[in-house]
Design an enzyme around this catalytic site. Structure first.
Site, mmCIF file in Angstrom:
data_model
loop_
_atom_site.group_PDB
_atom_site.id
_atom_site.type_symbol
_atom_site.label_atom_id
_atom_site.label_comp_id
_atom_site.label_asym_id
_atom_site.label_seq_id
_atom_site.Cartn_x
_atom_site.Cartn_y
_atom_site.Cartn_z
ATOM 1 N N ASP A 105 16.892 -12.408 -9.014
ATOM 2 C CA ASP A 105 16.233 -11.142 -8.688
ATOM 3 C C ASP A 105 15.642 -10.589 -9.977
ATOM 4 O O ASP A 105 16.361 -10.319 -10.938
ATOM 5 C CB ASP A 105 17.266 -10.182 -8.075
ATOM 6 C CG ASP A 105 16.622 -8.942 -7.460
ATOM 7 O OD1 ASP A 105 15.508 -8.565 -7.888
ATOM 8 O OD2 ASP A 105 17.254 -8.350 -6.556
ATOM 9 N N ASP A 116 9.161 -5.812 -8.000
ATOM 10 C CA ASP A 116 10.551 -6.250 -7.847
ATOM 11 C C ASP A 116 10.562 -7.372 -6.810
ATOM 12 O O ASP A 116 10.014 -7.197 -5.721
ATOM 13 C CB ASP A 116 11.358 -5.024 -7.377
ATOM 14 C CG ASP A 116 12.830 -5.280 -7.137
ATOM 15 O OD1 ASP A 116 13.322 -6.369 -7.455
ATOM 16 O OD2 ASP A 116 13.494 -4.342 -6.617
ATOM 17 N N HIS A 193 14.124 -0.336 -0.961
ATOM 18 C CA HIS A 193 13.949 0.983 -1.573
ATOM 19 C C HIS A 193 12.492 1.254 -1.884
ATOM 20 O O HIS A 193 11.705 0.319 -2.071
ATOM 21 C CB HIS A 193 14.763 1.053 -2.874
ATOM 22 C CG HIS A 193 14.541 -0.138 -3.770
ATOM 23 N ND1 HIS A 193 13.640 -0.126 -4.800
ATOM 24 C CD2 HIS A 193 15.072 -1.397 -3.752
ATOM 25 C CE1 HIS A 193 13.643 -1.322 -5.386
ATOM 26 N NE2 HIS A 193 14.493 -2.118 -4.766
ATOM 27 N N HIS A 201 14.417 2.937 -7.904
ATOM 28 C CA HIS A 201 14.950 3.408 -6.618
ATOM 29 C C HIS A 201 14.568 4.869 -6.468
ATOM 30 O O HIS A 201 15.232 5.744 -6.993
ATOM 31 C CB HIS A 201 16.476 3.258 -6.573
ATOM 32 C CG HIS A 201 16.924 1.839 -6.668
ATOM 33 N ND1 HIS A 201 18.042 1.457 -7.355
ATOM 34 C CD2 HIS A 201 16.404 0.706 -6.169
ATOM 35 C CE1 HIS A 201 18.180 0.134 -7.267
ATOM 36 N NE2 HIS A 201 17.196 -0.339 -6.552
ATOM 37 N N GLU A 226 14.114 -6.160 0.976
ATOM 38 C CA GLU A 226 15.003 -7.219 0.490
ATOM 39 C C GLU A 226 16.152 -7.510 1.438
ATOM 40 O O GLU A 226 17.260 -7.030 1.252
ATOM 41 C CB GLU A 226 15.508 -6.905 -0.912
ATOM 42 C CG GLU A 226 16.064 -5.531 -1.134
ATOM 43 C CD GLU A 226 16.439 -5.337 -2.608
ATOM 44 O OE1 GLU A 226 17.082 -6.220 -3.189
ATOM 45 O OE2 GLU A 226 16.089 -4.283 -3.164
ATOM 46 N N GLU A 319 13.022 -11.141 -1.513
ATOM 47 C CA GLU A 319 12.491 -9.782 -1.745
ATOM 48 C C GLU A 319 11.040 -9.832 -2.200
ATOM 49 O O GLU A 319 10.654 -10.695 -2.996
ATOM 50 C CB GLU A 319 13.325 -9.069 -2.820
ATOM 51 C CG GLU A 319 12.828 -7.663 -3.149
ATOM 52 C CD GLU A 319 13.690 -6.936 -4.182
ATOM 53 O OE1 GLU A 319 14.363 -7.614 -4.981
ATOM 54 O OE2 GLU A 319 13.673 -5.694 -4.177
HETATM 55 MN MN MN Z 1 15.248 -6.893 -6.744
HETATM 56 MN MN MN Z 2 14.924 -4.228 -5.121
#
Ligand code: MN
Ligand code: MN
Length: 334
Positions: A105, A116, A193, A201, A226, A319
């Protein structure tokens, strides 16, 4: 991802803002997205059995910087039942093994505009010998691959639901139904998020399960979606370990080295989470651990604990970051 109880805490810190992205912002997001997507592909080629986790993480973070971005958070490499929030501490000796399900990640930002993304990789046996638990290697591998595929399909179906005016509950429903159709469970207490400039976030949480959530997403919202897939019960718990930290507030601190460390953290990582690996050069190593403990005890920094699936079952994750448009969305990390 957002751990749900933590979301409530964060919502108090940051107000939720709605805006439509300008072309200027979209260009920055696209650049961050490209960096993440290229780095993710490189990481998938790079990862192999018997590699130290820290070498993979340094490779990922180094590539982000080389391509003109900055890590938006420490690269997470979470293996098997470890679901999220594992990054290597300094001098981490742990390795990736044959038969592991590895979640990578990663996030990059360009001037605070964050992308992200995560991908899961099964480390297969090159010689197709039985896996270490002695079971038939083929079926073990199949189960892992099926969970990875389910995570990707859930992400795809979630992305298909996204456009201006959609309720967040609908996104969660698409994710849960896709995963259940594959006879797996989503992780119910982790969520995607919303993202704002400098803030990973930022207030909205994108559920991975069907729930009564009538909150509406709007054109210009930036969302990280995600899904997590498991053959276990589908919840995560905190472990006692924490290797990712977040600046919380200035505090009066007597220990000189801890005070200095907090200043460095505030200057460099005021809204972005950090790893101890990023700080060890700044402080005399013999004071480093005590300085970190002091900052944690005084609640100047917050620990993101490593998360583990409650029934100790393996977890796969996928994600992407998207920008919501009037009639769909733009996936910036594709
Ligand atoms: Mn992530
Ligand atoms: Mn994330």
């Amino acid at each position: 991802m957002v751990v749900l109880y933590e979301y409530i805490f964060r919502a108090k810190l940051f107000c939720i803002t709605f805006y439509v992205c300008s072309d200027f912002m979209i260009e920055k997001y696209k650049k961050a997205g490209k960096i993440v997507s290229k780095t993710r592909s490189l990481a998938v080629e790079y990862v192999k059995a018997d590699m130290k986790i820290i070498d993979l993480i340094k490779y990922v973070e180094g590539n982000i910087v080389e391509m003109g971005g900055m890590p938006a958070f420490p690269c997470n490499v979470s293996i098997n039942e470890i679901t999220a929030h594992y990054t290597s501490p300094p001098d981490d000796e742990s390795t990736i093994k044959k038969g592991d399900l590895v979640k990578i990640d990663l996030g990059a930002h360009v001037d605070g505009y964050i992308a992200d993304s995560a991908i899961s990789v099964f480390i297969n046996d090159d010689d197709s010998s039985p896996t270490r638990d002695g079971s038939d290697g083929q079926s073990e591998e199949n189960l892992n691959i099926k969970m990875i595929e389910a995570a990707h399909e859930a992400l795809e179906s979630a992305i298909c639901t996204i456009k201006d005016g959609v309720e967040l509950g609908k996104v969660g429903k698409a994710i849960e139904e896709t995963i259940n159709n594959k006879k797996f469970n989503p992780i119910s207490n982790l969520a995607g998020h919303s993202i704002d400039r400098w803030i990973l976030h930022s207030g909205l949480s994108v559920p991975n399960i069907k729930e009564e959530n009538t909150q509406i997403i709007h054109e210009g919202d930036v969302l990280a979606i995600e899904p997590f897939v498991t053959n276990g019960i589908g919840r995560v718990d905190d472990t006692n370990d924490a290797y990712i930290f977040m600046f919380l507030r200035k505090r009066p601190i007597r220990m000189v080295q801890a005070k200095k460390l907090l200043d460095i953290i505030e200057t460099n990582y005021k809204t972005i989470s950090f790893s101890e690996r990023w700080l060890t050069d700044h402080i005399d190593p013999k004071y480093f651990n005590r300085a970190m403990r002091t900052l944690l005890a005084s609640r100047a920094i917050y620990p993101h604990h490593v998360l583990k699936e409650k029934s100790n079952s393996r977890v796969a994750q996928a994600e992407h970051t998207v920008i919501v448009e009037s009639d769909g969305c733009r996936v910036i990390t594709e």
